[in-house]
Scaffold this active site. Structure first.
Site, PDB file in Angstrom:
ATOM      1  CE1 TYR A 173      -8.753  -0.082  -2.970  1.00  0.00           C
ATOM      2  CE2 TYR A 173      -8.537   1.786  -4.444  1.00  0.00           C
ATOM      3  CZ  TYR A 173      -8.538   0.425  -4.235  1.00  0.00           C
ATOM      4  OH  TYR A 173      -8.297  -0.415  -5.296  1.00  0.00           O
ATOM      5  CB  SER A 219      -0.040  -4.342  -8.267  1.00  0.00           C
ATOM      6  OG  SER A 219      -0.777  -3.989  -7.128  1.00  0.00           O
ATOM      7  CG  LEU A 270       5.736   0.160 -10.827  1.00  0.00           C
ATOM      8  CD1 LEU A 270       5.866   1.549 -10.213  1.00  0.00           C
ATOM      9  CD2 LEU A 270       6.922  -0.128 -11.738  1.00  0.00           C
ATOM     10  N   GLY A 271       4.608  -4.374  -9.144  1.00  0.00           N
ATOM     11  CA  GLY A 271       4.743  -5.426  -8.142  1.00  0.00           C
ATOM     12  C   GLY A 271       4.624  -4.906  -6.727  1.00  0.00           C
ATOM     13  NE  ARG A 272      -0.132  -6.567  -3.999  1.00  0.00           N
ATOM     14  CZ  ARG A 272      -1.345  -6.058  -4.134  1.00  0.00           C
ATOM     15  NH1 ARG A 272      -1.543  -4.803  -3.793  1.00  0.00           N
ATOM     16  NH2 ARG A 272      -2.347  -6.777  -4.600  1.00  0.00           N
ATOM     17  N   GLY A 273       5.432  -2.056  -5.708  1.00  0.00           N
ATOM     18  CA  GLY A 273       6.631  -1.290  -5.399  1.00  0.00           C
ATOM     19  C   GLY A 273       7.918  -2.076  -5.486  1.00  0.00           C
TER      20      GLY A 273
END
Length: 329
Positions: A56, A203, A205-208
Protein backbone atom coordinates in the site's frame (compact mmCIF):
# COMPACT_ATOMS: atom_id res chain seq x y z
CA UNK A 1 -15.82 -2.61 21.91
CA UNK A 2 -16.38 -6.34 22.23
CA UNK A 3 -13.73 -8.76 21.04
CA UNK A 4 -13.83 -11.82 18.82
CA UNK A 5 -11.44 -14.74 18.49
CA UNK A 6 -9.61 -15.49 15.26
CA UNK A 7 -8.61 -19.13 15.09
CA UNK A 8 -7.75 -21.46 17.92
CA UNK A 9 -4.31 -20.14 18.83
CA UNK A 10 -5.39 -17.36 21.18
CA UNK A 11 -5.67 -14.37 18.84
CA UNK A 12 -8.39 -12.00 20.09
CA UNK A 13 -9.22 -8.73 18.32
CA UNK A 14 -11.89 -6.05 18.43
CA UNK A 15 -15.07 -7.18 16.68
CA UNK A 16 -14.40 -4.54 14.07
CA UNK A 17 -11.02 -3.52 12.72
CA UNK A 18 -9.65 -0.63 10.69
CA UNK A 19 -8.38 -1.04 7.13
CA UNK A 20 -5.68 1.52 6.34
CA UNK A 21 -5.04 1.07 2.60
CA UNK A 22 -7.02 4.15 1.53
CA UNK A 23 -4.93 6.36 3.80
CA UNK A 24 -2.07 6.08 1.30
CA UNK A 25 -3.46 5.13 -2.10
CA UNK A 26 -6.33 4.35 -4.47
CA UNK A 27 -9.26 6.14 -2.76
CA UNK A 28 -8.43 9.81 -3.19
CA UNK A 29 -5.73 12.20 -2.05
CA UNK A 30 -3.92 11.13 1.14
CA UNK A 31 -4.05 13.28 4.27
CA UNK A 32 -1.42 11.95 6.67
CA UNK A 33 -2.43 14.11 9.63
CA UNK A 34 -6.10 13.12 9.45
CA UNK A 35 -5.17 9.48 8.83
CA UNK A 36 -2.98 9.44 11.93
CA UNK A 37 -5.76 11.08 13.93
CA UNK A 38 -8.16 8.42 12.63
CA UNK A 39 -5.90 5.61 13.83
CA UNK A 40 -5.60 7.26 17.26
CA UNK A 41 -9.37 7.73 17.45
CA UNK A 42 -9.91 4.09 16.51
CA UNK A 43 -7.73 2.96 19.40
CA UNK A 44 -9.59 5.34 21.74
CA UNK A 45 -12.86 3.71 20.69
CA UNK A 46 -11.54 0.20 21.37
CA UNK A 47 -10.70 -0.74 17.78
CA UNK A 48 -7.40 -2.51 18.32
CA UNK A 49 -7.20 -4.46 15.04
CA UNK A 50 -5.25 -2.37 12.51
CA UNK A 51 -4.70 -3.72 8.98
CA UNK A 52 -2.09 -2.66 6.43
CA UNK A 53 0.15 -4.28 3.76
CA UNK A 54 3.62 -3.74 2.37
CA UNK A 55 2.40 -2.74 -1.10
CA UNK A 56 0.00 0.00 0.00
CA UNK A 57 1.47 3.31 -1.07
CA UNK A 58 3.54 1.50 -2.26
CA UNK A 59 5.54 0.96 0.93
CA UNK A 60 4.34 4.14 2.66
CA UNK A 61 1.26 2.84 4.50
CA UNK A 62 3.27 0.65 6.85
CA UNK A 63 5.41 3.66 7.75
CA UNK A 64 2.32 5.77 8.46
CA UNK A 65 0.72 3.07 10.60
CA UNK A 66 3.94 2.28 12.42
CA UNK A 67 4.48 5.91 13.32
CA UNK A 68 0.86 6.30 14.44
CA UNK A 69 0.96 3.35 16.84
CA UNK A 70 4.52 3.59 18.15
CA UNK A 71 3.47 5.09 21.48
CA UNK A 72 0.44 2.77 21.81
CA UNK A 73 1.88 -0.53 20.65
CA UNK A 74 0.44 -2.51 23.56
CA UNK A 75 -3.08 -1.43 22.57
CA UNK A 76 -2.85 -2.65 18.97
CA UNK A 77 -3.08 -5.97 17.14
CA UNK A 78 -1.16 -5.15 13.97
CA UNK A 79 -1.76 -7.11 10.76
CA UNK A 80 0.21 -6.72 7.56
CA UNK A 81 0.69 -8.71 4.36
CA UNK A 82 3.28 -9.81 1.82
CA UNK A 83 3.24 -11.58 -1.52
CA UNK A 84 2.06 -9.01 -4.03
CA UNK A 85 5.19 -7.47 -5.52
CA UNK A 86 5.44 -3.83 -6.64
CA UNK A 87 8.34 -1.61 -7.58
CA UNK A 88 8.99 1.88 -6.24
CA UNK A 89 6.98 3.38 -9.11
CA UNK A 90 3.90 1.39 -8.10
CA UNK A 91 3.96 -1.13 -10.94
CA UNK A 92 2.62 -4.57 -10.03
CA UNK A 93 5.25 -7.22 -10.80
CA UNK A 94 3.45 -10.40 -9.80
CA UNK A 95 3.14 -12.65 -6.75
CA UNK A 96 6.04 -14.20 -4.85
CA UNK A 97 5.62 -16.80 -2.12
CA UNK A 98 9.12 -18.24 -2.20
CA UNK A 99 10.73 -18.83 1.21
CA UNK A 100 13.48 -16.34 0.37
CA UNK A 101 10.94 -13.64 -0.41
CA UNK A 102 8.89 -14.42 2.72
CA UNK A 103 11.92 -13.72 4.92
CA UNK A 104 12.95 -10.65 2.93
CA UNK A 105 9.43 -9.16 2.94
CA UNK A 106 8.98 -9.70 6.68
CA UNK A 107 12.23 -7.96 7.56
CA UNK A 108 11.32 -5.04 5.29
CA UNK A 109 7.87 -4.70 6.87
CA UNK A 110 9.30 -4.81 10.40
CA UNK A 111 11.73 -2.04 9.44
CA UNK A 112 9.02 0.20 7.93
CA UNK A 113 6.65 -0.42 10.84
CA UNK A 114 9.37 0.14 13.41
CA UNK A 115 8.35 -3.07 15.20
CA UNK A 116 10.11 -6.16 16.50
CA UNK A 117 7.11 -8.43 15.92
CA UNK A 118 4.04 -8.51 13.63
CA UNK A 119 0.89 -9.79 15.33
CA UNK A 120 -0.80 -11.28 12.25
CA UNK A 121 1.13 -11.88 9.03
CA UNK A 122 -0.86 -12.72 5.90
CA UNK A 123 0.15 -14.02 2.53
CA UNK A 124 -1.63 -11.39 0.43
CA UNK A 125 -2.13 -13.59 -2.62
CA UNK A 126 -1.15 -17.21 -3.25
CA UNK A 127 1.85 -17.78 -5.50
CA UNK A 128 0.91 -20.44 -8.11
CA UNK A 129 4.59 -21.26 -8.67
CA UNK A 130 5.43 -22.03 -5.03
CA UNK A 131 3.77 -24.88 -3.11
CA UNK A 132 1.78 -23.40 -0.24
CA UNK A 133 3.56 -25.79 2.15
CA UNK A 134 6.85 -24.07 1.31
CA UNK A 135 5.44 -20.58 1.79
CA UNK A 136 3.75 -21.39 5.08
CA UNK A 137 6.82 -23.35 6.17
CA UNK A 138 8.85 -20.16 5.82
CA UNK A 139 6.14 -18.20 7.65
CA UNK A 140 6.29 -20.79 10.43
CA UNK A 141 10.01 -20.07 10.78
CA UNK A 142 9.15 -16.41 11.34
CA UNK A 143 6.90 -17.42 14.21
CA UNK A 144 9.67 -19.56 15.69
CA UNK A 145 12.09 -16.64 15.35
CA UNK A 146 9.71 -14.33 17.23
CA UNK A 147 9.16 -12.02 14.27
CA UNK A 148 5.50 -12.99 13.83
CA UNK A 149 2.84 -14.17 16.30
CA UNK A 150 0.02 -15.55 14.12
CA UNK A 151 -0.36 -16.49 10.45
CA UNK A 152 -3.04 -15.69 7.89
CA UNK A 153 -3.93 -16.05 4.23
CA UNK A 154 -5.81 -13.71 1.93
CA UNK A 155 -8.14 -14.70 -0.94
CA UNK A 156 -6.97 -18.33 -0.85
CA UNK A 157 -8.99 -21.28 -2.15
CA UNK A 158 -10.34 -24.10 0.02
CA UNK A 159 -7.68 -26.69 -0.91
CA UNK A 160 -4.90 -24.18 -0.31
CA UNK A 161 -6.35 -23.27 3.08
CA UNK A 162 -6.39 -26.93 4.11
CA UNK A 163 -2.79 -27.54 3.00
CA UNK A 164 -1.60 -24.35 4.70
CA UNK A 165 -3.38 -25.15 7.95
CA UNK A 166 -1.84 -28.64 7.98
CA UNK A 167 1.62 -27.05 7.75
CA UNK A 168 1.05 -24.52 10.55
CA UNK A 169 -2.17 -23.31 12.21
CA UNK A 170 -3.77 -20.49 10.23
CA UNK A 171 -5.54 -18.02 12.50
CA UNK A 172 -7.37 -15.94 9.89
CA UNK A 173 -8.42 -15.87 6.27
CA UNK A 174 -8.97 -12.41 4.85
CA UNK A 175 -11.23 -12.13 1.81
CA UNK A 176 -13.78 -9.73 0.40
CA UNK A 177 -17.20 -10.13 2.00
CA UNK A 178 -20.20 -7.83 2.07
CA UNK A 179 -23.81 -7.63 0.94
CA UNK A 180 -22.30 -7.00 -2.50
CA UNK A 181 -19.87 -9.93 -2.44
CA UNK A 182 -21.10 -13.17 -0.86
CA UNK A 183 -19.42 -15.90 -2.91
CA UNK A 184 -17.29 -16.92 0.11
CA UNK A 185 -20.46 -18.39 1.60
CA UNK A 186 -20.37 -21.26 -0.93
CA UNK A 187 -17.12 -22.99 0.00
CA UNK A 188 -14.67 -20.71 1.82
CA UNK A 189 -16.68 -19.93 4.96
CA UNK A 190 -17.65 -23.58 5.50
CA UNK A 191 -13.99 -24.58 5.09
CA UNK A 192 -12.55 -22.08 7.59
CA UNK A 193 -15.32 -22.87 10.06
CA UNK A 194 -14.60 -26.57 9.80
CA UNK A 195 -10.93 -25.87 10.51
CA UNK A 196 -11.55 -23.32 13.25
CA UNK A 197 -10.04 -20.42 11.31
CA UNK A 198 -11.37 -16.88 11.79
CA UNK A 199 -12.64 -14.81 8.87
CA UNK A 200 -11.58 -11.19 8.28
CA UNK A 201 -13.85 -9.37 5.84
CA UNK A 202 -12.21 -6.66 3.76
CA UNK A 203 -14.25 -4.18 1.73
CA UNK A 204 -17.29 -4.86 3.97
CA UNK A 205 -18.90 -1.73 2.56
CA UNK A 206 -18.47 -2.78 -1.06
CA UNK A 207 -15.56 -0.35 -1.52
CA UNK A 208 -17.79 2.42 -0.25
CA UNK A 209 -20.77 1.63 -2.47
CA UNK A 210 -22.90 0.41 0.44
CA UNK A 211 -22.56 3.73 2.26
CA UNK A 212 -24.90 5.29 -0.29
CA UNK A 213 -22.44 8.16 -0.79
CA UNK A 214 -21.95 7.50 -4.50
CA UNK A 215 -24.89 8.19 -6.80
CA UNK A 216 -23.00 9.49 -9.81
CA UNK A 217 -19.57 8.76 -11.25
CA UNK A 218 -18.73 12.41 -10.63
CA UNK A 219 -19.01 11.80 -6.88
CA UNK A 220 -15.54 10.25 -6.89
CA UNK A 221 -12.83 12.73 -6.07
CA UNK A 222 -9.40 13.33 -7.51
CA UNK A 223 -6.98 10.36 -7.39
CA UNK A 224 -9.83 7.92 -6.73
CA UNK A 225 -9.24 4.86 -8.92
CA UNK A 226 -12.38 2.86 -8.21
CA UNK A 227 -14.06 3.79 -11.49
CA UNK A 228 -11.16 2.43 -13.53
CA UNK A 229 -10.18 -0.55 -11.35
CA UNK A 230 -13.49 -2.24 -10.63
CA UNK A 231 -16.23 -3.25 -13.12
CA UNK A 232 -18.99 -2.57 -10.58
CA UNK A 233 -18.20 1.13 -10.68
CA UNK A 234 -18.61 1.50 -14.41
CA UNK A 235 -21.43 2.49 -16.74
CA UNK A 236 -24.62 0.49 -16.52
CA UNK A 237 -23.26 -1.59 -13.62
CA UNK A 238 -22.84 1.55 -11.55
CA UNK A 239 -26.38 2.73 -12.19
CA UNK A 240 -27.93 -0.64 -11.35
CA UNK A 241 -25.88 -0.96 -8.17
CA UNK A 242 -26.96 2.50 -7.04
CA UNK A 243 -30.56 1.30 -7.34
CA UNK A 244 -29.74 -1.74 -5.19
CA UNK A 245 -28.23 0.41 -2.47
CA UNK A 246 -31.35 2.57 -2.45
CA UNK A 247 -33.33 -0.46 -1.30
CA UNK A 248 -30.91 -0.92 1.60
CA UNK A 249 -31.15 2.79 2.38
CA UNK A 250 -34.92 2.49 2.84
CA UNK A 251 -34.51 -0.22 5.49
CA UNK A 252 -31.71 1.73 7.17
CA UNK A 253 -33.88 4.86 7.35
CA UNK A 254 -36.59 2.93 9.18
CA UNK A 255 -34.03 1.95 11.81
CA UNK A 256 -32.56 5.47 11.92
CA UNK A 257 -29.11 4.32 10.83
CA UNK A 258 -27.03 4.90 7.70
CA UNK A 259 -26.90 2.35 4.86
CA UNK A 260 -23.29 1.64 5.73
CA UNK A 261 -24.12 0.97 9.35
CA UNK A 262 -26.86 -1.44 8.31
CA UNK A 263 -24.44 -3.26 5.96
CA UNK A 264 -21.82 -3.61 8.70
CA UNK A 265 -24.39 -4.73 11.26
CA UNK A 266 -25.60 -7.37 8.78
CA UNK A 267 -22.06 -8.68 8.46
CA UNK A 268 -21.49 -8.74 12.23
CA UNK A 269 -24.65 -10.85 12.51
CA UNK A 270 -23.27 -13.45 10.08
CA UNK A 271 -21.24 -15.09 12.84
CA UNK A 272 -19.00 -14.25 15.77
CA UNK A 273 -16.02 -15.65 13.87
CA UNK A 274 -16.28 -12.80 11.31
CA UNK A 275 -14.41 -9.52 11.83
CA UNK A 276 -15.01 -6.76 9.26
CA UNK A 277 -12.26 -4.22 8.65
CA UNK A 278 -13.93 -1.21 7.00
CA UNK A 279 -11.38 1.20 5.66
CA UNK A 280 -11.48 4.93 6.16
CA UNK A 281 -9.07 7.82 6.50
CA UNK A 282 -11.44 10.17 8.32
CA UNK A 283 -12.54 10.20 11.94
CA UNK A 284 -16.19 10.99 11.23
CA UNK A 285 -16.61 7.88 9.06
CA UNK A 286 -14.68 5.77 11.55
CA UNK A 287 -17.07 6.81 14.31
CA UNK A 288 -20.05 6.01 12.11
CA UNK A 289 -18.63 2.57 11.32
CA UNK A 290 -17.89 1.78 14.96
CA UNK A 291 -21.45 2.73 15.97
CA UNK A 292 -22.77 -0.03 13.68
CA UNK A 293 -21.66 -2.57 16.31
CA UNK A 294 -24.56 -1.34 18.46
CA UNK A 295 -27.19 -1.81 15.73
CA UNK A 296 -29.56 -4.62 16.64
CA UNK A 297 -31.10 -6.59 13.79
CA UNK A 298 -34.08 -8.90 14.17
CA UNK A 299 -34.67 -11.98 12.05
CA UNK A 300 -37.25 -9.94 10.15
CA UNK A 301 -34.65 -7.21 9.52
CA UNK A 302 -32.16 -9.74 8.22
CA UNK A 303 -34.78 -11.30 5.97
CA UNK A 304 -35.73 -7.91 4.51
CA UNK A 305 -32.08 -7.02 3.89
CA UNK A 306 -31.54 -10.30 2.07
CA UNK A 307 -34.63 -9.66 -0.03
CA UNK A 308 -33.47 -6.12 -0.85
CA UNK A 309 -30.02 -7.28 -1.90
CA UNK A 310 -30.02 -11.05 -2.54
CA UNK A 311 -26.83 -13.01 -2.90
CA UNK A 312 -25.37 -12.44 -6.36
CA UNK A 313 -27.46 -9.36 -7.08
CA UNK A 314 -24.55 -6.94 -7.53
CA UNK A 315 -23.95 -5.99 -11.14
CA UNK A 316 -20.46 -6.52 -12.55
CA UNK A 317 -17.54 -8.61 -11.35
CA UNK A 318 -15.63 -7.46 -8.30
CA UNK A 319 -12.33 -7.55 -10.23
CA UNK A 320 -11.34 -7.76 -13.87
CA UNK A 321 -10.61 -11.24 -15.19
CA UNK A 322 -6.84 -10.67 -15.05
CA UNK A 323 -7.11 -9.73 -11.35
CA UNK A 324 -9.40 -12.67 -10.55
CA UNK A 325 -6.67 -15.10 -11.62
CA UNK A 326 -4.93 -14.37 -8.32
CA UNK A 327 -8.08 -15.05 -6.29
CA UNK A 328 -9.19 -18.41 -4.92
CA UNK A 329 -6.01 -20.32 -5.70
Amino acid sequence: MKQRKLGGEGLAVSEMGLGCMGMSEFYGTPDEAESTATIHRAIDLGVNFIDTADIYGPFTNEKLVGEAIKDRRSEVVLATKFGNVRDDDGNFLGVDGSPEYVRKACDASLSRLGLECIDLYYQHRVDPDTPIEETVGAMKELVEAGKVRFLGLSEAGADTIRKAHATHPISALQSEYSLFTRDVEDEILPTVRELGIGFVAYSPLGRGFLTGAYKNISDFGENDTRETRFPRFQGENFEKNVALVEKVREIAAEKDVSPGQLALAWLLHRGDDIVPIPGTKRRKYLEENVASADVELTEDDLSRINEAMPKGSAHGDRYYESQMRAVGR
